[in-house]
Design an enzyme around this catalytic site. Structure first.
Site, PDB file in Angstrom:
ATOM      1  N   ASP A  47    -116.945  94.986  31.377  1.00  0.00           N
ATOM      2  CA  ASP A  47    -116.093  95.710  30.437  1.00  0.00           C
ATOM      3  C   ASP A  47    -115.092  96.535  31.234  1.00  0.00           C
ATOM      4  O   ASP A  47    -115.442  97.102  32.276  1.00  0.00           O
ATOM      5  CB  ASP A  47    -116.910  96.669  29.569  1.00  0.00           C
ATOM      6  CG  ASP A  47    -117.762  95.976  28.522  1.00  0.00           C
ATOM      7  OD1 ASP A  47    -117.621  94.748  28.335  1.00  0.00           O
ATOM      8  OD2 ASP A  47    -118.578  96.657  27.884  1.00  0.00           O
ATOM      9  N   HIS A  61    -101.160  88.292  33.199  1.00  0.00           N
ATOM     10  CA  HIS A  61    -102.176  88.035  34.217  1.00  0.00           C
ATOM     11  C   HIS A  61    -103.181  86.986  33.754  1.00  0.00           C
ATOM     12  O   HIS A  61    -103.485  86.893  32.572  1.00  0.00           O
ATOM     13  CB  HIS A  61    -102.962  89.317  34.535  1.00  0.00           C
ATOM     14  CG  HIS A  61    -102.116  90.458  34.945  1.00  0.00           C
ATOM     15  ND1 HIS A  61    -102.412  91.751  34.608  1.00  0.00           N
ATOM     16  CD2 HIS A  61    -100.958  90.526  35.668  1.00  0.00           C
ATOM     17  CE1 HIS A  61    -101.500  92.569  35.111  1.00  0.00           C
ATOM     18  NE2 HIS A  61    -100.605  91.841  35.744  1.00  0.00           N
ATOM     19  N   LYS A  70    -111.131  86.951  27.687  1.00  0.00           N
ATOM     20  CA  LYS A  70    -111.146  88.388  27.390  1.00  0.00           C
ATOM     21  C   LYS A  70    -111.143  88.626  25.883  1.00  0.00           C
ATOM     22  O   LYS A  70    -110.378  88.003  25.147  1.00  0.00           O
ATOM     23  CB  LYS A  70    -109.903  89.065  27.971  1.00  0.00           C
ATOM     24  CG  LYS A  70    -109.771  88.952  29.466  1.00  0.00           C
ATOM     25  CD  LYS A  70    -108.436  89.515  29.937  1.00  0.00           C
ATOM     26  CE  LYS A  70    -108.273  89.333  31.433  1.00  0.00           C
ATOM     27  NZ  LYS A  70    -106.935  89.745  31.881  1.00  0.00           N
ATOM     28  N   HIS A 117    -102.423  86.873  29.974  1.00  0.00           N
ATOM     29  CA  HIS A 117    -102.561  87.988  29.038  1.00  0.00           C
ATOM     30  C   HIS A 117    -101.721  89.176  29.495  1.00  0.00           C
ATOM     31  O   HIS A 117    -101.604  89.435  30.688  1.00  0.00           O
ATOM     32  CB  HIS A 117    -104.037  88.401  28.952  1.00  0.00           C
ATOM     33  CG  HIS A 117    -104.243  89.641  28.160  1.00  0.00           C
ATOM     34  ND1 HIS A 117    -104.527  90.860  28.737  1.00  0.00           N
ATOM     35  CD2 HIS A 117    -104.179  89.847  26.825  1.00  0.00           C
ATOM     36  CE1 HIS A 117    -104.645  91.765  27.784  1.00  0.00           C
ATOM     37  NE2 HIS A 117    -104.439  91.185  26.619  1.00  0.00           N
ATOM     38  N   GLU A 141    -106.440  85.911  41.156  1.00  0.00           N
ATOM     39  CA  GLU A 141    -105.486  86.452  40.188  1.00  0.00           C
ATOM     40  C   GLU A 141    -104.118  85.802  40.341  1.00  0.00           C
ATOM     41  O   GLU A 141    -103.626  85.588  41.448  1.00  0.00           O
ATOM     42  CB  GLU A 141    -105.363  87.965  40.325  1.00  0.00           C
ATOM     43  CG  GLU A 141    -104.562  88.560  39.184  1.00  0.00           C
ATOM     44  CD  GLU A 141    -104.624  90.071  39.140  1.00  0.00           C
ATOM     45  OE1 GLU A 141    -104.691  90.596  38.022  1.00  0.00           O
ATOM     46  OE2 GLU A 141    -104.588  90.705  40.195  1.00  0.00           O
ATOM     47  N   ASP A 166     -96.123  93.128  38.866  1.00  0.00           N
ATOM     48  CA  ASP A 166     -95.616  92.530  37.630  1.00  0.00           C
ATOM     49  C   ASP A 166     -94.101  92.356  37.669  1.00  0.00           C
ATOM     50  O   ASP A 166     -93.574  91.367  37.162  1.00  0.00           O
ATOM     51  CB  ASP A 166     -96.028  93.365  36.423  1.00  0.00           C
ATOM     52  CG  ASP A 166     -97.528  93.288  36.155  1.00  0.00           C
ATOM     53  OD1 ASP A 166     -98.197  92.385  36.704  1.00  0.00           O
ATOM     54  OD2 ASP A 166     -98.025  94.144  35.402  1.00  0.00           O
TER      55      ASP A 166
END
Length: 184
Positions: A47, A61, A70, A117, A141, A166
């Site tokens: 979480d 991502h 997710k 996402h 990633e 990003d």
């Protein structure tokens, strides 16, 4: 709970049943059997919680080859949440679903494995909570440019605040190592 389908069949909007009165409210944010009955079958192993201010945009991502699904929601505030199908060979490659998640609507979005996402904060601050069906793996990633014109997301934020990663992410057409449709 109520589960809504989207134009991307794997991406689901979940509306937990809310019980409220003058004292406040109660809702069941996750119950394994109900989610399994609606196609969310993998157990959650991690979480995460983030807090961001207005205009922050996090994403897009994903992880590959160690993919990650997710289940996301907003505990406080309001965001535009986005899932993009980036599975090479998918009939929906490059298409996205955008959903407002807020403390008022209590909606959740299921972002399956193989989808990028991201979210943009539309309120003064937002507490964003997500359950993951695989551990975070930094070496796996992948980032996709948030404003890729081929994807065409209207984030609702004119000049978003981005991390350096990003801001420098490649366009979807230039991303290497994407998951393959039917393999995740």
């Amino acid at each position: 709970m109520n589960v809504l389908t989207t134009h991307l069949p794997e991406v689901l909007i979940v509306e937990p049943k809310l019980f409220g009165d003058q004292r406040g409210f109660f809702l069941e944010s996750y119950q394994f059997e109900r989610y399994v009955q609606n196609g969310i079958t993998r157990p959650f192993v991690q979480d995460n919680l983030s807090r961001s201010r207005f205009g922050v945009l996090r994403g897009l991502h994903l992880q590959n080859p160690v993919t990650q699904g997710k289940l996301v929601t907003v505990l406080r505030g309001r965001v535009l949440d986005v899932a993009v199908d980036v599975r090479v060979g998918s009939p929906n490659f490059g298409r996205h679903v955008a959903v407002e998640l807020s403390e008022d609507n209590r909606r959740q979005l299921w972002v399956p494995r193989g989808f990028a996402h991201g979210f943009a904060v539309l309120s003064e601050t937002a507490d964003f909570f997500y359950k993951c069906d695989e551990y975070y793996s930094p070496k796996d990633e992948i980032s996709v440019r948030w404003n890729d014109p081929a994807i065409g997301i209207d984030w609702g934020v004119a000049d978003p605040s981005l991390s350096p990663k990003d801001a420098e992410a490649p366009l979807l057409a230039d991303v290497k190592g994407l998951p393959r449709y039917g393999e995740v």
